[in-house]
Write a protein that holds these residues in place. Structure first.
Motif, PDB file in Angstrom:
ATOM      1  N   ASN A  62      66.345  56.035  40.269  1.00 17.40           N
ATOM      2  CA  ASN A  62      67.532  55.540  39.563  1.00 17.40           C
ATOM      3  C   ASN A  62      67.197  54.522  38.476  1.00 17.40           C
ATOM      4  N   MET A  63      65.930  54.160  38.359  1.00 13.48           N
ATOM      5  CA  MET A  63      65.535  53.172  37.351  1.00 13.48           C
ATOM      6  C   MET A  63      64.783  53.858  36.221  1.00 13.48           C
ATOM      7  N   GLU A  64      64.771  53.186  35.076  1.00 10.67           N
ATOM      8  CA  GLU A  64      64.060  53.736  33.929  1.00 10.67           C
ATOM      9  C   GLU A  64      62.558  53.805  34.212  1.00 10.67           C
ATOM     10  N   VAL A  65      61.899  54.688  33.514  1.00 17.10           N
ATOM     11  CA  VAL A  65      60.470  54.869  33.705  1.00 17.10           C
ATOM     12  C   VAL A  65      59.730  53.683  33.082  1.00 17.10           C
ATOM     13  N   VAL A  66      58.908  53.045  33.894  1.00 18.42           N
ATOM     14  CA  VAL A  66      58.107  51.906  33.448  1.00 18.42           C
ATOM     15  C   VAL A  66      56.660  52.213  33.808  1.00 18.42           C
ATOM     16  N   ALA A  67      55.754  51.895  32.923  1.00 15.97           N
ATOM     17  CA  ALA A  67      54.337  52.146  33.182  1.00 15.97           C
ATOM     18  C   ALA A  67      53.904  51.448  34.466  1.00 15.97           C
ATOM     19  N   SER A  68      52.999  52.075  35.211  1.00 25.03           N
ATOM     20  CA  SER A  68      52.521  51.531  36.487  1.00 25.03           C
ATOM     21  C   SER A  68      51.971  50.121  36.341  1.00 25.03           C
ATOM     22  N   GLU A  69      51.214  49.880  35.282  1.00 29.88           N
ATOM     23  CA  GLU A  69      50.651  48.549  35.079  1.00 29.88           C
ATOM     24  C   GLU A  69      51.745  47.510  34.861  1.00 29.88           C
ATOM     25  N   ASP A  70      52.799  47.889  34.120  1.00 28.83           N
ATOM     26  CA  ASP A  70      53.903  46.952  33.872  1.00 28.83           C
ATOM     27  C   ASP A  70      54.663  46.652  35.160  1.00 28.83           C
ATOM     28  N   ARG A  71      54.868  47.663  36.000  1.00 28.39           N
ATOM     29  CA  ARG A  71      55.542  47.424  37.280  1.00 28.39           C
ATOM     30  C   ARG A  71      54.699  46.544  38.178  1.00 28.39           C
ATOM     31  N   ALA A  72      53.383  46.746  38.179  1.00 28.10           N
ATOM     32  CA  ALA A  72      52.495  45.904  38.980  1.00 28.10           C
ATOM     33  C   ALA A  72      52.549  44.466  38.482  1.00 28.10           C
ATOM     34  N   ARG A  73      52.599  44.269  37.161  1.00 33.50           N
ATOM     35  CA  ARG A  73      52.705  42.907  36.603  1.00 33.50           C
ATOM     36  C   ARG A  73      54.029  42.252  36.996  1.00 33.50           C
ATOM     37  N   GLN A  74      55.113  43.025  37.001  1.00 35.29           N
ATOM     38  CA  GLN A  74      56.415  42.489  37.400  1.00 35.29           C
ATOM     39  C   GLN A  74      56.402  42.042  38.860  1.00 35.29           C
ATOM     40  N   ILE A  75      55.795  42.848  39.708  1.00 33.78           N
ATOM     41  CA  ILE A  75      55.703  42.501  41.131  1.00 33.78           C
ATOM     42  C   ILE A  75      54.854  41.241  41.298  1.00 33.78           C
ATOM     43  N   PHE A  76      53.737  41.181  40.586  1.00 37.04           N
ATOM     44  CA  PHE A  76      52.869  40.006  40.664  1.00 37.04           C
ATOM     45  C   PHE A  76      53.640  38.750  40.248  1.00 37.04           C
ATOM     46  N   SER A  77      54.383  38.840  39.163  1.00 37.91           N
ATOM     47  CA  SER A  77      55.152  37.681  38.677  1.00 37.91           C
ATOM     48  C   SER A  77      56.158  37.218  39.722  1.00 37.91           C
ATOM     49  N   ALA A  78      56.772  38.160  40.421  1.00 41.35           N
ATOM     50  CA  ALA A  78      57.735  37.797  41.459  1.00 41.35           C
ATOM     51  C   ALA A  78      57.041  37.142  42.654  1.00 41.35           C
ATOM     52  N   LEU A  79      55.820  37.551  42.954  1.00 40.02           N
ATOM     53  CA  LEU A  79      55.088  37.010  44.105  1.00 40.02           C
ATOM     54  C   LEU A  79      54.411  35.675  43.808  1.00 40.02           C
ATOM     55  N   ASP A  80      54.114  35.411  42.555  1.00 38.74           N
ATOM     56  CA  ASP A  80      53.412  34.183  42.183  1.00 38.74           C
ATOM     57  C   ASP A  80      54.406  33.022  42.146  1.00 38.74           C
ATOM     58  N   ALA A  81      54.814  32.588  43.322  1.00 38.05           N
ATOM     59  CA  ALA A  81      55.877  31.593  43.469  1.00 38.05           C
ATOM     60  C   ALA A  81      55.543  30.266  42.800  1.00 38.05           C
ATOM     61  N   GLN A  82      54.280  29.922  42.715  1.00 38.79           N
ATOM     62  CA  GLN A  82      53.886  28.632  42.150  1.00 38.79           C
ATOM     63  C   GLN A  82      53.471  28.742  40.687  1.00 38.79           C
ATOM     64  N   PHE A  83      53.573  29.930  40.121  1.00 39.00           N
ATOM     65  CA  PHE A  83      53.186  30.169  38.729  1.00 39.00           C
ATOM     66  C   PHE A  83      51.759  29.694  38.456  1.00 39.00           C
ATOM     67  N   SER A  84      50.884  29.942  39.419  1.00 38.95           N
ATOM     68  CA  SER A  84      49.504  29.481  39.311  1.00 38.95           C
ATOM     69  C   SER A  84      48.576  30.521  38.700  1.00 38.95           C
ATOM     70  N   GLY A  85      49.085  31.729  38.481  1.00 38.98           N
ATOM     71  CA  GLY A  85      48.226  32.796  37.978  1.00 38.98           C
ATOM     72  C   GLY A  85      47.476  33.504  39.084  1.00 38.98           C
ATOM     73  N   GLY A  86      47.823  33.198  40.335  1.00 38.21           N
ATOM     74  CA  GLY A  86      47.206  33.823  41.492  1.00 38.21           C
ATOM     75  C   GLY A  86      48.186  33.883  42.642  1.00 38.21           C
TER      76      GLY A  86
END
Length: 122
Positions: A62-86
């Protein structure tokens, strides 16, 4: 004459496995891993390269097609709660608790790193 006992990898793993099963905290593998990896982070590049090939399993039709790398980056950004880059394992465990009943308490307190604040108004 002293004999030196040489342990094989199988006997070492069997002993380690027994230790974990009998330990009050480490009997849950994720508890042991969280404590051992307390200061170990995965960075964006490593996370993306590891997750991108598996992103097809997380595709929402139901969502628009997004490149796998971009989706992985979005997930990483959501998980990086402290914005530390890790991302650490501890960041993946909710502070409110691990059960569904704890979900309502998840946003009752939210720590924001001071470097993220520009102005505080009361």
């Amino acid at each position: 004459e002293h004999k030196v006992e040489i342990k094989t990898p199988d006997t070492l793993m069997a002993g380690f496995s027994k230790f974990l099963r009998n330990h009050s905290t480490y009997c849950k593998f994720e508890n042991m891993w969280a404590e051992l990896s307390e200061d170990v982070e995965i960075d964006l590049e490593s996370f993306t390269s590891a997750l991108a090939p598996r992103m097809n399993k997380l595709k929402d039709p139901n969502m628009e097609v997004v490149a796998s790398e971009d989706r992985a980056r979005q997930i990483f950004s959501a998980l990086d709660a402290q914005f530390s880059g890790g991302v650490t394992l501890k960041e993946l465990i909710p502070r409110s608790g691990e059960t569904l009943e704890d979900v309502d308490n998840d946003l009752l307190t939210f720590d924001v790193p001071l470097k993220q604040l520009k102005e505080v108004r009361l």
